[in-house]
Design a protein around this motif. Structure first.
Motif, mmCIF file in Angstrom:
data_model
loop_
_atom_site.group_PDB
_atom_site.id
_atom_site.type_symbol
_atom_site.label_atom_id
_atom_site.label_comp_id
_atom_site.label_asym_id
_atom_site.label_seq_id
_atom_site.Cartn_x
_atom_site.Cartn_y
_atom_site.Cartn_z
ATOM 1 N N GLU A 46 0.830 -1.209 0.000
ATOM 2 C CA GLU A 46 0.000 0.000 0.000
ATOM 3 C C GLU A 46 0.867 1.263 0.000
ATOM 4 O OE1 GLU A 46 -3.038 2.274 2.921
ATOM 5 O OE2 GLU A 46 -3.431 0.130 2.667
ATOM 6 N N ASP A 47 1.949 1.236 0.751
ATOM 7 C CA ASP A 47 2.861 2.389 0.767
ATOM 8 C C ASP A 47 3.482 2.611 -0.612
ATOM 9 O OD1 ASP A 47 2.489 3.007 3.476
ATOM 10 O OD2 ASP A 47 4.014 1.573 4.080
ATOM 11 N N TRP A 52 3.462 5.864 -5.493
ATOM 12 C CA TRP A 52 3.290 5.932 -6.946
ATOM 13 C C TRP A 52 2.218 6.960 -7.319
ATOM 14 C CZ3 TRP A 52 5.376 5.385 -11.380
ATOM 15 C CH2 TRP A 52 4.602 5.330 -12.529
ATOM 16 N N PHE A 53 1.075 6.891 -6.643
ATOM 17 C CA PHE A 53 0.004 7.839 -6.950
ATOM 18 C C PHE A 53 0.414 9.270 -6.610
ATOM 19 C CE2 PHE A 53 -2.746 3.975 -6.778
ATOM 20 C CZ PHE A 53 -3.114 4.022 -8.120
ATOM 21 N N ILE A 109 2.155 12.879 0.706
ATOM 22 C CA ILE A 109 1.316 11.722 0.390
ATOM 23 C C ILE A 109 -0.009 11.932 1.114
ATOM 24 C CG2 ILE A 109 1.044 9.223 0.547
ATOM 25 C CD1 ILE A 109 4.077 9.000 0.334
ATOM 26 N N THR A 110 -1.039 12.208 0.344
ATOM 27 C CA THR A 110 -2.333 12.606 0.892
ATOM 28 C C THR A 110 -3.226 11.399 1.189
ATOM 29 O OG1 THR A 110 -3.402 12.741 -1.274
ATOM 30 C CG2 THR A 110 -2.216 14.719 -0.496
ATOM 31 N N PRO A 111 -4.285 11.621 1.953
ATOM 32 C CA PRO A 111 -5.268 10.551 2.161
ATOM 33 C C PRO A 111 -5.865 10.060 0.825
ATOM 34 C CG PRO A 111 -5.607 12.272 3.787
ATOM 35 C CD PRO A 111 -4.581 12.784 2.803
ATOM 36 N N GLU A 112 -5.977 10.946 -0.150
ATOM 37 C CA GLU A 112 -6.485 10.550 -1.467
ATOM 38 C C GLU A 112 -5.530 9.570 -2.150
ATOM 39 O OE1 GLU A 112 -6.296 13.798 -0.440
ATOM 40 O OE2 GLU A 112 -8.447 14.073 -0.103
ATOM 41 N N GLN A 116 -6.483 5.771 -3.186
ATOM 42 C CA GLN A 116 -6.226 5.224 -4.525
ATOM 43 C C GLN A 116 -5.421 3.933 -4.418
ATOM 44 O OE1 GLN A 116 -4.430 8.942 -6.106
ATOM 45 N NE2 GLN A 116 -5.622 8.488 -7.945
ATOM 46 N N ALA A 117 -4.462 3.914 -3.517
ATOM 47 C CA ALA A 117 -3.619 2.728 -3.320
ATOM 48 C C ALA A 117 -4.461 1.548 -2.831
ATOM 49 C CB ALA A 117 -2.490 3.028 -2.336
#
Length: 124
Positions: A46-47, A52-53, A109-112, A116-117
């Motif tokens: 997930e990280d 990546w996102f 690195i946002t909650p969004e 997405q992850a």
């Protein structure tokens, strides 16, 4: 310090790193392909995807993007301090590099990105 951590990259290794990161489309495909193969075996998937996102987000500052791309590049490239085929410890160096990069840019690195992850992982 072990030889793997203190030795510098060879010219060939540095060229491979530059070539891989130069073509973002190929890099993205390589990243997703590798992640699909190992996602179920690594606790930091997930990280990886959140990072990546974050790199794909146009609002992400360039310095943050480059930091994360370098860490993701380490995950993708076959050049590794500890070979990933070694059971249990093979991904520890990848996890350490990702953790250090994420710690350095944590506010970007946002909650969004994390959501997405999670969605992407559910689809793997």
């Amino acid at each position: 310090m072990s030889e793997g951590f203190s030795a510098r990259f060879s010219r060939e290794e540095m060229a491979a790193i530059r070539d891989s990161l130069r073509d973002e489309a190929r890099f993205g495909a390589d990243f997703m392909s590798r992640l699909k193969r190992v996602a179920k075996r690594i606790p930091f998937a997930e990280d990886l995807l959140a990072a990546w996102f974050c790199t794909r987000d146009p609002q992400t500052p360039r310095r943050v993007r480059l930091t994360l791309l370098a860490a993701l590049g380490y995950f993708v490239l076959p050049i590794d301090a500890i070979p990933d085929i070694m059971p249990l410890i093979g991904f520890t160096d990848d996890a350490a590099v990702i953790a250090a990069a994420i710690a350095a840019v944590a506010g970007s690195i946002t909650p969004e990105h994390r959501e997405q992850a999670r969605r992407a992982l559910a689809e793997l």
